[in-house]
Design a protein around this motif. Structure first.
Motif, short mmCIF file in Angstrom:
data_model
loop_
_atom_site.label_atom_id
_atom_site.label_comp_id
_atom_site.label_asym_id
_atom_site.label_seq_id
_atom_site.Cartn_x
_atom_site.Cartn_y
_atom_site.Cartn_z
N LEU A 29 23.02 23.06 -29.38
CA LEU A 29 23.88 24.23 -29.55
C LEU A 29 24.53 24.25 -30.93
O LEU A 29 24.67 25.30 -31.55
CB LEU A 29 24.95 24.25 -28.46
N MET A 30 24.94 23.09 -31.42
CA MET A 30 25.53 23.02 -32.76
C MET A 30 24.52 23.40 -33.84
O MET A 30 24.86 24.09 -34.80
CB MET A 30 26.10 21.62 -33.03
N SER A 31 23.28 22.96 -33.68
CA SER A 31 22.26 23.33 -34.67
C SER A 31 21.95 24.82 -34.61
O SER A 31 21.71 25.45 -35.65
CB SER A 31 21.00 22.49 -34.48
N LEU A 32 21.96 25.40 -33.42
CA LEU A 32 21.76 26.85 -33.31
C LEU A 32 22.88 27.62 -33.99
O LEU A 32 22.64 28.64 -34.66
CB LEU A 32 21.64 27.26 -31.85
N GLU A 33 24.12 27.16 -33.84
CA GLU A 33 25.23 27.81 -34.52
C GLU A 33 25.13 27.65 -36.03
O GLU A 33 25.50 28.56 -36.79
CB GLU A 33 26.56 27.25 -34.02
N PHE A 34 24.62 26.52 -36.49
CA PHE A 34 24.42 26.31 -37.92
C PHE A 34 23.36 27.27 -38.45
O PHE A 34 23.51 27.83 -39.55
CB PHE A 34 24.02 24.86 -38.17
N ILE A 35 22.30 27.48 -37.68
CA ILE A 35 21.26 28.43 -38.07
C ILE A 35 21.81 29.85 -38.12
O ILE A 35 21.54 30.61 -39.06
CB ILE A 35 20.06 28.33 -37.11
N VAL A 36 22.62 30.22 -37.13
CA VAL A 36 23.22 31.55 -37.11
C VAL A 36 24.16 31.73 -38.29
O VAL A 36 24.19 32.80 -38.92
CB VAL A 36 23.96 31.78 -35.76
N LEU A 37 24.90 30.70 -38.65
CA LEU A 37 25.79 30.78 -39.80
C LEU A 37 25.02 30.97 -41.11
O LEU A 37 25.42 31.77 -41.96
CB LEU A 37 26.66 29.52 -39.87
N SER A 38 23.92 30.27 -41.25
CA SER A 38 23.12 30.44 -42.47
C SER A 38 22.49 31.83 -42.53
O SER A 38 22.42 32.44 -43.61
CB SER A 38 22.05 29.35 -42.56
N ILE A 39 22.05 32.35 -41.39
CA ILE A 39 21.50 33.71 -41.36
C ILE A 39 22.59 34.74 -41.69
O ILE A 39 22.35 35.71 -42.40
CB ILE A 39 20.84 34.00 -39.99
N PHE A 40 23.80 34.49 -41.19
CA PHE A 40 24.92 35.39 -41.50
C PHE A 40 25.20 35.41 -43.00
O PHE A 40 25.39 36.48 -43.60
CB PHE A 40 26.16 34.96 -40.74
N PHE A 41 25.22 34.24 -43.64
CA PHE A 41 25.45 34.20 -45.08
C PHE A 41 24.31 34.86 -45.86
O PHE A 41 24.55 35.54 -46.86
CB PHE A 41 25.65 32.76 -45.55
N LEU A 42 23.08 34.66 -45.40
CA LEU A 42 21.95 35.32 -46.06
C LEU A 42 22.05 36.84 -45.96
O LEU A 42 21.82 37.56 -46.93
CB LEU A 42 20.63 34.85 -45.47
N MET A 43 22.41 37.33 -44.78
CA MET A 43 22.56 38.77 -44.60
C MET A 43 23.71 39.31 -45.43
O MET A 43 23.62 40.40 -46.01
CB MET A 43 22.78 39.10 -43.12
N MET A 44 24.79 38.53 -45.54
CA MET A 44 25.93 38.97 -46.33
C MET A 44 25.57 39.05 -47.81
O MET A 44 25.92 40.02 -48.49
CB MET A 44 27.11 38.01 -46.13
N LEU A 45 24.85 38.05 -48.31
CA LEU A 45 24.42 38.09 -49.71
C LEU A 45 23.47 39.24 -49.97
O LEU A 45 23.58 39.94 -50.98
CB LEU A 45 23.76 36.77 -50.09
N TYR A 46 22.53 39.46 -49.06
CA TYR A 46 21.55 40.52 -49.25
C TYR A 46 22.21 41.89 -49.20
O TYR A 46 21.93 42.76 -50.04
CB TYR A 46 20.46 40.42 -48.18
N MET A 47 23.10 42.10 -48.23
CA MET A 47 23.74 43.41 -48.12
C MET A 47 24.72 43.68 -49.26
O MET A 47 24.95 44.83 -49.62
CB MET A 47 24.44 43.54 -46.77
#
Length: 93
Positions: A29-47
């Motif tokens: 579960l912690m690794s899944l949250e880490f993946i979601v956090l990295s995807i969130f940062f990628l989306m934030m940078l892209y947008m």
């Protein structure tokens, strides 16, 4: 460009932890949250690069919080019924 590379490394490291540490539910579960956090940062940078509204990020954040709450409730129910969070203690029958 440097930040995108760092976020992609975060995503790869999260996936490697998810694949290699599959015995404990809490680590998964912690690794899944880490993946979601990295995807969130990628989306934030892209947008922010394309000057797009950030409403999609709010929806993504709400869905990721719901995913985390569901995972935590599964973890609590598993610890209450089986006494630990090992996947080996489950019986499929």
């Amino acid at each position: 460009m440097k930040m995108i590379f760092i976020m992609l490394i975060m995503f790869v490291i999260g996936n490697m932890i998810f694949v290699s540490k599959y015995k404990h539910l809490l680590i998964v579960l912690m690794s899944l949250e880490f993946i979601v956090l990295s995807i969130f940062f990628l989306m934030m940078l892209y947008m922010s690069m394309i000057n797009y509204n950030m409403y999609m990020l709010m929806i993504f954040l709400v869905l990721s919080v719901c995913e985390g709450a569901l995972g935590l409730s599964i973890l609590v129910s598993m610890v209450r019924t089986h006494g630990n969070d090992y996947f080996q203690s489950f019986n499929l029958i």
